[in-house]
Write a protein that holds these residues in place. Structure first.
Motif, PDB file in Angstrom:
ATOM      1  N   PHE A  93       0.838  -1.213   0.000  1.00 51.87           N
ATOM      2  CA  PHE A  93       0.000   0.000   0.000  1.00 51.87           C
ATOM      3  C   PHE A  93       0.869   1.257   0.000  1.00 51.87           C
ATOM      4  O   PHE A  93       0.587   2.227  -0.702  1.00 51.87           O
ATOM      5  CB  PHE A  93      -0.933  -0.001   1.218  1.00 51.87           C
ATOM      6  CG  PHE A  93      -1.966  -1.089   1.193  1.00 51.87           C
ATOM      7  CD1 PHE A  93      -2.999  -1.059   0.275  1.00 51.87           C
ATOM      8  CD2 PHE A  93      -1.904  -2.143   2.090  1.00 51.87           C
ATOM      9  CE1 PHE A  93      -3.964  -2.057   0.250  1.00 51.87           C
ATOM     10  CE2 PHE A  93      -2.859  -3.145   2.068  1.00 51.87           C
ATOM     11  CZ  PHE A  93      -3.896  -3.112   1.149  1.00 51.87           C
ATOM     12  N   ILE A  94       1.942   1.211   0.805  1.00 47.68           N
ATOM     13  CA  ILE A  94       2.837   2.365   0.886  1.00 47.68           C
ATOM     14  C   ILE A  94       3.558   2.546  -0.445  1.00 47.68           C
ATOM     15  O   ILE A  94       3.651   3.660  -0.977  1.00 47.68           O
ATOM     16  CB  ILE A  94       3.861   2.178   2.025  1.00 47.68           C
ATOM     17  CG1 ILE A  94       3.142   1.991   3.368  1.00 47.68           C
ATOM     18  CG2 ILE A  94       4.793   3.383   2.081  1.00 47.68           C
ATOM     19  CD1 ILE A  94       2.319   3.173   3.798  1.00 47.68           C
ATOM     20  N   LYS A  95       4.055   1.443  -1.039  1.00 49.98           N
ATOM     21  CA  LYS A  95       4.809   1.542  -2.276  1.00 49.98           C
ATOM     22  C   LYS A  95       3.925   2.010  -3.437  1.00 49.98           C
ATOM     23  O   LYS A  95       4.371   2.773  -4.310  1.00 49.98           O
ATOM     24  CB  LYS A  95       5.426   0.189  -2.607  1.00 49.98           C
ATOM     25  CG  LYS A  95       6.570  -0.200  -1.658  1.00 49.98           C
ATOM     26  CD  LYS A  95       7.144  -1.565  -2.001  1.00 49.98           C
ATOM     27  CE  LYS A  95       8.294  -1.925  -1.045  1.00 49.98           C
ATOM     28  NZ  LYS A  95       8.872  -3.265  -1.345  1.00 49.98           N
ATOM     29  N   THR A  96       2.677   1.551  -3.459  1.00 53.90           N
ATOM     30  CA  THR A  96       1.757   1.997  -4.520  1.00 53.90           C
ATOM     31  C   THR A  96       1.524   3.500  -4.425  1.00 53.90           C
ATOM     32  O   THR A  96       1.533   4.222  -5.437  1.00 53.90           O
ATOM     33  CB  THR A  96       0.405   1.260  -4.418  1.00 53.90           C
ATOM     34  OG1 THR A  96       0.637  -0.144  -4.548  1.00 53.90           O
ATOM     35  CG2 THR A  96      -0.557   1.735  -5.501  1.00 53.90           C
ATOM     36  N   THR A  97       1.324   3.979  -3.191  1.00 52.34           N
ATOM     37  CA  THR A  97       1.065   5.414  -2.991  1.00 52.34           C
ATOM     38  C   THR A  97       2.301   6.244  -3.299  1.00 52.34           C
ATOM     39  O   THR A  97       2.216   7.303  -3.946  1.00 52.34           O
ATOM     40  CB  THR A  97       0.586   5.681  -1.556  1.00 52.34           C
ATOM     41  OG1 THR A  97      -0.559   4.882  -1.292  1.00 52.34           O
ATOM     42  CG2 THR A  97       0.236   7.150  -1.355  1.00 52.34           C
ATOM     43  N   THR A  98       3.486   5.800  -2.843  1.00 52.05           N
ATOM     44  CA  THR A  98       4.703   6.565  -3.123  1.00 52.05           C
ATOM     45  C   THR A  98       5.005   6.578  -4.621  1.00 52.05           C
ATOM     46  O   THR A  98       5.525   7.567  -5.151  1.00 52.05           O
ATOM     47  CB  THR A  98       5.905   6.002  -2.340  1.00 52.05           C
ATOM     48  OG1 THR A  98       6.054   4.601  -2.639  1.00 52.05           O
ATOM     49  CG2 THR A  98       5.725   6.198  -0.854  1.00 52.05           C
ATOM     50  N   ALA A  99       4.678   5.475  -5.305  1.00 52.55           N
ATOM     51  CA  ALA A  99       4.885   5.438  -6.761  1.00 52.55           C
ATOM     52  C   ALA A  99       4.020   6.492  -7.454  1.00 52.55           C
ATOM     53  O   ALA A  99       4.465   7.179  -8.395  1.00 52.55           O
ATOM     54  CB  ALA A  99       4.563   4.048  -7.306  1.00 52.55           C
ATOM     55  N   THR A 100       2.787   6.609  -6.973  1.00 55.45           N
ATOM     56  CA  THR A 100       1.892   7.644  -7.531  1.00 55.45           C
ATOM     57  C   THR A 100       2.444   9.033  -7.269  1.00 55.45           C
ATOM     58  O   THR A 100       2.475   9.891  -8.161  1.00 55.45           O
ATOM     59  CB  THR A 100       0.482   7.528  -6.914  1.00 55.45           C
ATOM     60  OG1 THR A 100      -0.052   6.249  -7.223  1.00 55.45           O
ATOM     61  CG2 THR A 100      -0.436   8.623  -7.444  1.00 55.45           C
ATOM     62  N   LEU A 101       2.907   9.274  -6.040  1.00 55.53           N
ATOM     63  CA  LEU A 101       3.438  10.598  -5.684  1.00 55.53           C
ATOM     64  C   LEU A 101       4.720  10.906  -6.460  1.00 55.53           C
ATOM     65  O   LEU A 101       4.974  12.069  -6.809  1.00 55.53           O
ATOM     66  CB  LEU A 101       3.681  10.674  -4.176  1.00 55.53           C
ATOM     67  CG  LEU A 101       2.424  10.610  -3.297  1.00 55.53           C
ATOM     68  CD1 LEU A 101       2.796  10.566  -1.815  1.00 55.53           C
ATOM     69  CD2 LEU A 101       1.513  11.812  -3.566  1.00 55.53           C
ATOM     70  N   ARG A 102       5.538   9.860  -6.714  1.00 56.16           N
ATOM     71  CA  ARG A 102       6.757  10.090  -7.497  1.00 56.16           C
ATOM     72  C   ARG A 102       6.414  10.442  -8.943  1.00 56.16           C
ATOM     73  O   ARG A 102       7.056  11.301  -9.573  1.00 56.16           O
ATOM     74  CB  ARG A 102       7.648   8.842  -7.439  1.00 56.16           C
ATOM     75  CG  ARG A 102       8.379   8.677  -6.115  1.00 56.16           C
ATOM     76  CD  ARG A 102       9.453   7.583  -6.188  1.00 56.16           C
ATOM     77  NE  ARG A 102      10.205   7.535  -4.944  1.00 56.16           N
ATOM     78  CZ  ARG A 102      10.039   6.614  -3.992  1.00 56.16           C
ATOM     79  NH1 ARG A 102       9.135   5.646  -4.162  1.00 56.16           N
ATOM     80  NH2 ARG A 102      10.778   6.664  -2.896  1.00 56.16           N
ATOM     81  N   SER A 103       5.377   9.795  -9.485  1.00 59.28           N
ATOM     82  CA  SER A 103       4.981  10.106 -10.869  1.00 59.28           C
ATOM     83  C   SER A 103       4.471  11.533 -11.001  1.00 59.28           C
ATOM     84  O   SER A 103       4.493  12.119 -12.088  1.00 59.28           O
ATOM     85  CB  SER A 103       3.904   9.123 -11.339  1.00 59.28           C
ATOM     86  OG  SER A 103       2.668   9.354 -10.668  1.00 59.28           O
ATOM     87  N   LEU A 104       4.026  12.098  -9.904  1.00 59.07           N
ATOM     88  CA  LEU A 104       3.531  13.482  -9.883  1.00 59.07           C
ATOM     89  C   LEU A 104       4.617  14.468  -9.467  1.00 59.07           C
ATOM     90  O   LEU A 104       4.334  15.642  -9.214  1.00 59.07           O
ATOM     91  CB  LEU A 104       2.333  13.599  -8.931  1.00 59.07           C
ATOM     92  CG  LEU A 104       1.103  12.746  -9.290  1.00 59.07           C
ATOM     93  CD1 LEU A 104       0.046  12.850  -8.194  1.00 59.07           C
ATOM     94  CD2 LEU A 104       0.519  13.164 -10.629  1.00 59.07           C
ATOM     95  N   GLN A 105       5.864  14.008  -9.372  1.00 55.10           N
ATOM     96  CA  GLN A 105       7.018  14.822  -8.973  1.00 55.10           C
ATOM     97  C   GLN A 105       6.857  15.431  -7.584  1.00 55.10           C
ATOM     98  O   GLN A 105       7.427  16.475  -7.257  1.00 55.10           O
ATOM     99  CB  GLN A 105       7.289  15.951  -9.986  1.00 55.10           C
ATOM    100  CG  GLN A 105       7.914  15.509 -11.292  1.00 55.10           C
ATOM    101  CD  GLN A 105       6.901  14.950 -12.249  1.00 55.10           C
ATOM    102  OE1 GLN A 105       5.862  15.547 -12.483  1.00 55.10           O
ATOM    103  NE2 GLN A 105       7.190  13.778 -12.789  1.00 55.10           N
TER     104      GLN A 105
END
Length: 615
Positions: A93-105
């Motif tokens: 869950f944490i990795k999915t959310t951080t991946a989304t936030l990274r894609s948004l810079q």
């Protein structure tokens, strides 16, 4: 030869047929303006299609907020596994959310979890960015205004069979290359174009741009006017798009002309010889107009003297023109000023402290207290820079210190220039003119052989009034335009007071409404109040109903509500003193509802209570 014959006929001037009406409108603004030439041209705009990417915010969810906050506050920065352990969640869950936030810079691309500067900025606003989306725009470069305008609509192709301005003036070197602009320049130009695509304070950002297709050329029609101002003794060039004056383009062409880099003969077939001929004719007509008016008055004086008996005191004859000399002049000036009920207009080439003394200032304050406006024009030179101390700043300040009971400047004094005539007009009923300098003595109080005409003949007074009032009105309009451009509240007050002095309160109210400057309504009410005091405005005037209708456009949160309340209480009270029924009629159900909405009155108040207010 009559004066009108010395001018070139309109048909002889190089003025395009479809610009004649515009030329007439320009000349109608002031008797000193004359359009010498007017010609239409075409010039090219450049349109470049571009695509911009826009990033907008959305409110973050609880998990996103916790991750960003942890990345900011935890020392050292945590990993996904560490956060999952703290929260008791599966790390997926944490990795999915951080991946989304990274894609948004919002987060940096590497572990441990680190917040980017952009992510921190969004976090402070309680949001995260959404994926960017594209918007297509057209970048339009205008070589005359030297501006770039962005708009969603494409320019329409129009065939314009007119001379190309670029054939006469090199304007292509001002065309801006869109591809050479930085992202920051693109962002600023988008904001300046009024588009709500780049709003950093709201988190809405243009992040990139690219050019889609090659630049296209589109034609626009413009008009060039060559105008002579007899007051300024100056030739000016105006470039217009319809009725809109293109200031930057006009200034550019004016500079090129002044530097001798463009020829009016080539541009609009206007020769130097024609310019000189017209200039001399206009200046001669101005002086002739004034002398013709004064000569009419002299003839009236002679007629009066021939038909009056020796026992008649001509200085007191109504509906006549009489001549006053030396000692009679000062006394007549004082008596005429003291008789004023609503308006005094004075033109005096010079103003000095020999006249503007404490006694004179006291008289002006006395006039102000009873509702009289005073307009003073001064100056003899055609150009302000040529004026030799027509009035000192100290005297001007003293005159401007004369206030109405409501704190408005009752005396308006300004440089008009270009007149040697000394005139006084009171209440459109009495006209004094002659060789006497009304507001200055030239170092001598002894008789100087001066003479003044005192005129009460209606048509003569009206003719003189229209001439001088028109000059004051033109000045008020210039003040107003300056106040609009600079959003200068003080200049706006001055123009409203001049309009009030001229009995043009309706024009002042219309300008306030059209330019959405409702903060000036309390000032306008005080201007109108002065008109009520002098009985120059009738209690049942329609302007008060118009002013009440504007209340619906005002928010109850405006800072000037208290001044608005005071103004309306004074107006209603001034009307109610002699016309209580008229005051009550003004406070109809619609007006009263607006008073309640704006908290000008309370629910417990009534119209009857309101009109009992006394200042």
């Amino acid at each position: 030869m009559e004066v009108s014959l010395i001018f070139l006929a309109s048909s002889a001037k190089p003025i395009d047929d479809n610009l004649k009406n515009f030329g007439d409108e320009i000349e109608a603004q002031s008797p000193s303006l004359s359009v010498l030439a007017a010609r239409q041209f075409r010039y090219s705009l450049r349109q470049t299609p571009i695509e911009v990417n826009i990033k907008e915010p959305r409110q973050f969810n609880v998990l996103e907020e916790f991750i960003i906050r942890a990345a900011i506050e935890f020392q050292p920065s945590p990993t996904e596994e560490e956060l999952a352990s703290v929260l008791g969640l599966d790390s997926i869950f944490i990795k999915t959310t951080t991946a989304t936030l990274r894609s948004l810079q919002t987060l940096s691309a590497t572990s441990p979890i680190t917040v980017t500067s952009e992510g921190r900025s969004f976090y402070e606003k309680g949001s995260v960015p959404q994926p960017p989306y594209p918007v297509q725009l057209n970048a339009i470069t205008d070589p005359l205004s030297e501006k770039i305008i962005f708009q969603s609509e494409s320019l329409s192709e129009t065939v314009i069979n007119l001379p190309d301005l670029a054939d006469f003036i090199n304007i292509d070197n001002t065309i801006i290359d869109i591809s050479a602009l930085t992202l920051e320049e693109i962002q600023k130009n988008i904001q300046a174009s009024g588009l709500t695509l780049h709003l950093p304070e709201e988190g809405k950002i243009v992040t990139s741009y690219k050019i889609l297709n090659s630049t296209q050329k589109f034609w626009r029609k413009i008009s060039l006017f060559v105008i002579f101002d007899a007051i300024e003794d100056k030739l000016s060039i105006q470039i217009r798009n319809g009725k809109q004056i293109l200031e930057l383009a006009s200034n550019c062409l004016q500079m090129l002309h002044d530097e001798g880099k463009i020829s009016l003969q080539e541009l609009c077939k206007l020769s130097t010889k024609t310019i000189h001929f017209e200039r001399e004719a206009i200046l001669k007509q101005k002086n002739t107009d004034i002398e013709f008016r004064l000569e009419n008055i002299r003839q009236k004086v002679l007629q009066t003297a021939a038909s009056s008996s020796k026992t008649v005191d001509n200085s007191k004859v109504v509906g006549k023109a009489v001549q006053l000399r030396d000692g009679q002049i000062s006394q007549a000036f004082s008596e005429v000023l003291n008789s004023a009920k609503s308006q005094v207009m004075i033109y005096s080439p010079w103003v000095n402290q020999a006249v503007v003394n404490e006694k004179f200032l006291t008289l002006l304050q006395k006039l102000a207290n009873r509702g009289v406006w005073v307009l003073i024009g001064h100056g003899i030179a055609r150009r302000q820079e040529d004026e030799d101390q027509a009035i000192s700043p100290e005297i001007e300040k003293k005159l401007q210190s004369i206030k109405t009971p409501d704190g408005l400047p009752s005396v308006q004094v300004f440089l008009l220039g270009d007149s040697h005539v000394k005139e006084v007009i009171v209440d459109k009923e009495i006209y004094l003119c002659g060789s006497h300098n009304w507001l200055s003595y030239r170092g001598d109080y002894l008789p100087l052989g001066e003479s003044v005409y005192k005129v009460t003949i209606l048509d003569q007074v009206e003719e003189a009034y229209e001439f001088l009032a028109n000059r004051f009105q033109n000045h008020a309009q210039k003040l107003w335009q300056n106040s609009l451009e600079k959003r200068d509240f003080q200049l706006a007050i001055e123009s409203l007071c001049v309009w009030g002095a001229l009995g043009m309160e309706d024009i002042a109210l219309k300008e306030i409404e059209q330019n959405n400057w409702l903060e000036l309504l309390p000032v306008w009410l005080n201007v109108a109040l002065q008109g009520l005091r002098s009985k120059n405005i009738q209690a049942d005037s329609a302007i008060f109903k118009t002013a009440l209708l504007l209340l619906k456009q005002i928010s109850s949160e405006e800072a000037f509500i208290e001044q608005l309340e005071q103004g309306w209480r004074k107006i209603i009270s001034a009307i109610a003193i002699n016309n209580p029924k008229t005051a009550l009629n003004l406070l109809n159900d619609k007006a009263w509802a607006q008073f309640l909405r704006l908290n000008i009155v309370q629910q417990s108040d009534s119209p009857n209570d309101f009109i009992l207010y006394r200042t």
